[in-house]
Scaffold this motif. Structure first.
Motif, PDB file in Angstrom:
ATOM      1  N   GLU A 170      28.507  27.916 -70.721  1.00 58.65           N
ATOM      2  CA  GLU A 170      27.434  27.924 -69.731  1.00 58.65           C
ATOM      3  C   GLU A 170      26.440  29.004 -70.169  1.00 58.65           C
ATOM      4  O   GLU A 170      26.564  30.176 -69.809  1.00 58.65           O
ATOM      5  N   HIS A 171      25.479  28.592 -70.938  1.00 58.35           N
ATOM      6  CA  HIS A 171      24.539  29.511 -71.578  1.00 58.35           C
ATOM      7  C   HIS A 171      23.425  29.860 -70.585  1.00 58.35           C
ATOM      8  O   HIS A 171      22.367  29.240 -70.582  1.00 58.35           O
ATOM      9  N   ASN A 172      23.683  30.878 -69.740  1.00 62.65           N
ATOM     10  CA  ASN A 172      22.699  31.239 -68.715  1.00 62.65           C
ATOM     11  C   ASN A 172      21.735  32.332 -69.172  1.00 62.65           C
ATOM     12  O   ASN A 172      20.977  32.886 -68.383  1.00 62.65           O
ATOM     13  N   GLN A 173      21.804  32.662 -70.462  1.00 62.83           N
ATOM     14  CA  GLN A 173      20.830  33.521 -71.136  1.00 62.83           C
ATOM     15  C   GLN A 173      20.998  35.019 -70.890  1.00 62.83           C
ATOM     16  O   GLN A 173      20.205  35.820 -71.373  1.00 62.83           O
ATOM     17  N   TYR A 174      22.032  35.393 -70.140  1.00 62.62           N
ATOM     18  CA  TYR A 174      22.265  36.809 -69.881  1.00 62.62           C
ATOM     19  C   TYR A 174      23.754  37.134 -69.888  1.00 62.62           C
ATOM     20  O   TYR A 174      24.569  36.345 -69.412  1.00 62.62           O
ATOM     21  N   ALA A 175      24.083  38.324 -70.415  1.00 57.45           N
ATOM     22  CA  ALA A 175      25.414  38.899 -70.266  1.00 57.45           C
ATOM     23  C   ALA A 175      25.251  40.079 -69.329  1.00 57.45           C
ATOM     24  O   ALA A 175      24.756  41.128 -69.736  1.00 57.45           O
ATOM     25  N   GLN A 176      25.601  39.883 -68.080  1.00 58.15           N
ATOM     26  CA  GLN A 176      25.329  40.832 -67.002  1.00 58.15           C
ATOM     27  C   GLN A 176      23.815  41.016 -66.886  1.00 58.15           C
ATOM     28  O   GLN A 176      23.126  40.165 -66.332  1.00 58.15           O
ATOM     29  N   SER A 177      23.237  42.084 -67.452  1.00 61.74           N
ATOM     30  CA  SER A 177      21.787  42.242 -67.394  1.00 61.74           C
ATOM     31  C   SER A 177      21.155  42.276 -68.782  1.00 61.74           C
ATOM     32  O   SER A 177      19.963  42.553 -68.920  1.00 61.74           O
ATOM     33  N   THR A 178      21.937  41.972 -69.817  1.00 60.60           N
ATOM     34  CA  THR A 178      21.441  41.985 -71.192  1.00 60.60           C
ATOM     35  C   THR A 178      21.074  40.570 -71.637  1.00 60.60           C
ATOM     36  O   THR A 178      21.929  39.684 -71.636  1.00 60.60           O
ATOM     37  N   PRO A 179      19.819  40.336 -72.027  1.00 62.87           N
ATOM     38  CA  PRO A 179      19.440  38.996 -72.489  1.00 62.87           C
ATOM     39  C   PRO A 179      20.137  38.640 -73.801  1.00 62.87           C
ATOM     40  O   PRO A 179      20.461  39.519 -74.609  1.00 62.87           O
ATOM     41  N   THR A 180      20.367  37.366 -74.008  1.00 65.47           N
ATOM     42  CA  THR A 180      21.082  36.888 -75.194  1.00 65.47           C
ATOM     43  C   THR A 180      20.459  37.395 -76.481  1.00 65.47           C
ATOM     44  O   THR A 180      21.164  37.743 -77.431  1.00 65.47           O
ATOM     45  N   SER A 181      19.125  37.443 -76.521  1.00 69.08           N
ATOM     46  CA  SER A 181      18.428  37.850 -77.743  1.00 69.08           C
ATOM     47  C   SER A 181      18.749  39.279 -78.158  1.00 69.08           C
ATOM     48  O   SER A 181      18.585  39.648 -79.328  1.00 69.08           O
ATOM     49  N   LEU A 182      19.199  40.109 -77.227  1.00 65.30           N
ATOM     50  CA  LEU A 182      19.541  41.495 -77.539  1.00 65.30           C
ATOM     51  C   LEU A 182      21.033  41.688 -77.777  1.00 65.30           C
ATOM     52  O   LEU A 182      21.481  42.800 -78.057  1.00 65.30           O
ATOM     53  N   GLU A 183      21.793  40.610 -77.663  1.00 62.13           N
ATOM     54  CA  GLU A 183      23.247  40.715 -77.816  1.00 62.13           C
ATOM     55  C   GLU A 183      23.779  39.942 -79.005  1.00 62.13           C
ATOM     56  O   GLU A 183      24.721  40.376 -79.675  1.00 62.13           O
TER      57      GLU A 183
END
Length: 311
Positions: A170-183
């Motif tokens: 479920e790619h909701n684009q965030y890990a807690q408050s970190t956007p995918t592009s920064l992770e």
């Protein structure tokens, strides 16, 4: 094959129930009435409803995670047991012991350890294969989970042993408050392909499309007895938990234009607006009654519970 009209109404009812339940849970938390925390799936309902309705609930196994209320409701329709559980009441599905992140009913399991359920799901699928039940395991996880090594170890073993499992991202684009592009440094959807796991991806703004794609995956897994990976591009409208949200209102409002619940409601309202309103009123009343019942239920007496468990 076109979905039957009854299917569309059923899926909408499930999605609306999940959305309104989650909104009520956030309100109950603000009133101090919940036992522990909650992670809602507001905006992601099409993922849970589309995939779970594609399985065979009589034998397939579902593994969820900390954001698992939608998966649980779609699987079991046990609204009353879930609300009581999250309120820490004895009438809860796990007697108020598990809380929001640790649910179990029939072949449905959740756990709050990020990535842990992926390995558990592979083990479950392998067990079902060895028993010859014909069952498939489904495991839900978010893009934040793709930073856990156990996920890749699990995919490797699933591919190596030909395990009948559907990995659902479920790619909701965030890990807690970190956007995918920064992770994550690379495209997440390409990663399971490195293990030879067949992959599908779809934007989860249409529950019928998600349902049909998941159905195709489940059918193929049952036939080949090999794993598959389904990436659902979605977005959560509420915070990770309650107040830990640094996104702009502009960003959230932009994604709400693709709200799967709103889109399906509009389509059904063109058929019969009064029927939609009646369905929603029925769901709202059910939630109200479930909250009322849980509020008046007994809270688990831990001393007696522990004594009973140790005897």
């Amino acid at each position: 094959m076109q979905p039957s009209p009854s299917l569309e109404w059923n899926l909408y009812q499930q999605m609306y129930l999940i959305r309104r339940m989650e909104e009520n849970l956030l309100e109950l938390f603000s009133q101090g009435l919940l036992f522990g925390t909650v992670h809602t799936c507001i905006g992601q309902e099409a993922c849970a409803v589309g995939v779970v309705n594609a399985i065979d609930r009589s034998k397939d196994v579902v593994w969820s995670n900390h954001r698992g209320h939608g998966h649980y409701i779609s699987y079991s329709d046990d609204l009353e047991g879930l609300i009581a559980e999250i309120m820490g009441k004895e009438t809860g599905v796990c007697r108020g012991v598990g809380g929001s992140q640790h649910l179990h009913k029939d072949n449905f399991y959740t756990n709050g350890i990020l990535g842990g359920t992926v390995a558990c799901a592979v083990g479950s699928a392998l067990a079902e294969k060895k028993k010859g039940t014909g069952a498939v395991a489904v495991v839900f996880f978010g893009d934040g989970c793709m930073g856990e090594g156990i996920v890749y170890e699990s995919m490797n073993m699933a591919a190596l042993w030909d395990v009948p499992i559907l990995f659902v991202l479920e790619h909701n684009q965030y890990a807690q408050s970190t956007p995918t592009s920064l992770e994550h440094a690379t495209d997440l959807v390409s990663r399971p392909k490195a293990f030879g796991v067949e992959t599908r991806e779809i934007k989860a703004d249409n529950v019928i499309a998600v349902y049909k794609t998941a159905q195709e995956c489940i059918t193929r897994i049952r036939h080949t007895q090999k794993p598959m990976f389904l990436a659902l591009h979605t977005y959560r409208y509420a915070p990770h938990s309650k107040g830990d949200d640094f996104r702009s209102e502009k960003e959230i409002d932009l994604h709400k234009r693709s709200d799967p619940l709103t889109h399906l409601r509009w389509a059904l309202a063109q058929i019969n607006e009064r029927q939609v309103a009646a369905l929603e009123s029925k769901v709202d009343l059910r939630i109200e009654e479930a909250v009322h019942a849980a509020t008046n239920a007994n809270t688990l007496e831990w001393e007696k519970f522990i004594e009973g468990e140790t005897q």
